[in-house]
Scaffold this motif. Structure first.
Motif, PDB file in Angstrom:
ATOM      1  N   ASP A   2      -1.575  11.626   0.471  1.00 17.50           N
ATOM      2  CA  ASP A   2      -1.557  12.554  -0.336  1.00 17.50           C
ATOM      3  C   ASP A   2      -2.938  13.678  -0.048  1.00 17.50           C
ATOM      4  O   ASP A   2      -2.899  14.786  -0.083  1.00 17.50           O
ATOM      5  CB  ASP A   2      -1.797  12.176  -1.825  1.00 17.50           C
ATOM      6  CG  ASP A   2      -0.452  11.733  -2.445  1.00 17.50           C
ATOM      7  OD1 ASP A   2       0.605  11.878  -1.747  1.00 17.50           O
ATOM      8  OD2 ASP A   2      -0.648  10.835  -3.390  1.00 17.50           O
ATOM      9  N   LEU A  46       6.917  16.888  -2.786  1.00 17.52           N
ATOM     10  CA  LEU A  46       7.020  16.253  -4.082  1.00 17.52           C
ATOM     11  C   LEU A  46       8.404  15.925  -4.304  1.00 17.52           C
ATOM     12  O   LEU A  46       8.798  14.996  -5.054  1.00 17.52           O
ATOM     13  CB  LEU A  46       6.583  17.338  -5.043  1.00 17.52           C
ATOM     14  CG  LEU A  46       5.127  17.715  -5.412  1.00 17.52           C
ATOM     15  CD1 LEU A  46       4.803  18.794  -6.385  1.00 17.52           C
ATOM     16  CD2 LEU A  46       4.395  16.388  -5.830  1.00 17.52           C
ATOM     17  N   TYR A  50       9.954  12.375  -5.401  1.00 20.18           N
ATOM     18  CA  TYR A  50      10.955  12.253  -6.513  1.00 20.18           C
ATOM     19  C   TYR A  50      12.248  11.505  -6.133  1.00 20.18           C
ATOM     20  O   TYR A  50      12.554  10.560  -6.723  1.00 20.18           O
ATOM     21  CB  TYR A  50      11.321  13.762  -6.983  1.00 20.18           C
ATOM     22  CG  TYR A  50      12.505  13.563  -7.904  1.00 20.18           C
ATOM     23  CD1 TYR A  50      12.424  13.164  -9.075  1.00 20.18           C
ATOM     24  CD2 TYR A  50      13.918  14.147  -7.496  1.00 20.18           C
ATOM     25  CE1 TYR A  50      13.499  12.953  -9.993  1.00 20.18           C
ATOM     26  CE2 TYR A  50      14.952  13.830  -8.317  1.00 20.18           C
ATOM     27  CZ  TYR A  50      14.855  13.709  -9.580  1.00 20.18           C
ATOM     28  OH  TYR A  50      15.928  13.708 -10.377  1.00 20.18           O
TER      29      TYR A  50
END
Length: 77
Positions: A2, A46, A50
């Motif tokens: 990240d 993202l 998910y």
């Protein structure tokens, strides 16, 4: 991961911002501005997270259902 994604996309965004501000001083300068690149990268990361979370949850559920199918008692013959 990240931190690397945030650092890379922030660097790309701020470089493009610098390039766009450079045109104020020199109107003949024509930079290639790709502001959407940072947004697309973050969106794809993202979306991948998910999908990974969804797959992990489904796998955990399937394994727990398999464990519930095992016999509670067994006889050794």
């Amino acid at each position: 991961m990240d931190v690397l994604v945030a650092l890379g996309t922030s660097a790309a965004y701020f470089y493009r911002l610098y390039e766009s501000l450079k045109t104020i001083g020199d109107p003949t300068y024509m930079p290639h501005l790709y502001f959407e690149t940072s947004a697309i990268l973050i969106t794809l990361i993202l979306f991948g997270k998910y999908l990974e979370t969804k797959a992990k949850n489904r796998t955990t559920l399937a394994i727990s259902k398999l464990l519930n199918l095992q016999a509670k008692q067994a006889r050794v013959v």
